[in-house]
Design an enzyme around this catalytic site. Sequence first.
Site, PDB file in Angstrom:
ATOM      1  N   ASP A  18     -15.819  29.253   4.690  1.00 40.08           N
ATOM      2  CA  ASP A  18     -15.563  29.323   6.140  1.00 40.08           C
ATOM      3  C   ASP A  18     -16.853  29.533   6.941  1.00 40.08           C
ATOM      4  O   ASP A  18     -17.584  30.496   6.725  1.00 40.08           O
ATOM      5  CB  ASP A  18     -14.569  30.449   6.443  1.00 40.08           C
TER       6      ASP A  18
ATOM      7  N   ASP B 257     -20.556  29.817   0.408  1.00 40.27           N
ATOM      8  CA  ASP B 257     -19.362  30.250   1.136  1.00 40.27           C
ATOM      9  C   ASP B 257     -18.608  29.028   1.697  1.00 40.27           C
ATOM     10  O   ASP B 257     -19.187  27.945   1.830  1.00 40.27           O
ATOM     11  CB  ASP B 257     -19.833  31.178   2.268  1.00 40.27           C
TER      12      ASP B 257
ATOM     13  N   ASP C 125     -22.387  32.738   6.006  1.00 42.73           N
ATOM     14  CA  ASP C 125     -22.614  33.095   7.411  1.00 42.73           C
ATOM     15  C   ASP C 125     -22.501  34.602   7.640  1.00 42.73           C
ATOM     16  O   ASP C 125     -22.851  35.079   8.712  1.00 42.73           O
ATOM     17  CB  ASP C 125     -21.639  32.346   8.331  1.00 42.73           C
TER      18      ASP C 125
END
Length: 143
Positions: free
Chosen positions: A10, A8, A112
């Site tokens: 961000d 990922d 996250d």
Amino acid sequence: MKKRIYIDMDNTLCDYRKAYLAARKREPETHYPQSQYGFFANLEPLPQAIAAYHHLAKKFEVYILTAPSYLNPLCYTEKRVWIERHLGLEATQHLIICKRKGLLKGDFLIDDLPYPEFEGTQLLFGKAPYENWGQVLDFLEIA
Ligand SMILES: [Mg+2]
């Protein structure tokens, strides 16, 4: 065959949280700083993220899998710009922009946020036992 990893952007490769909070503090009247020109291109890499990417790219088939901020059309381009700037031109060929990450087939997803639909192993970045890139690499070293 190499195992496939999705990473990922961000709050996993890039420090979205820090830029968001700083922008909200600077301009409290702007509720969606992530919609502004340059927001995604100018995010700082998280500690160890760049070295970790290059390290993993040697051992695994690595893709960068990021969900777009779809109300901000610029983010699609800026994510590509960020990758070239921090990871190099070659890495831009490994960029996948997709809201529904569970559609992708692979062994690991480092993110996250949880994606229950993803069929491989998820490493929830930023939370124990994967609080930072050092801990992620320790786990993947033996994967
Ligand atoms: Mg994220």
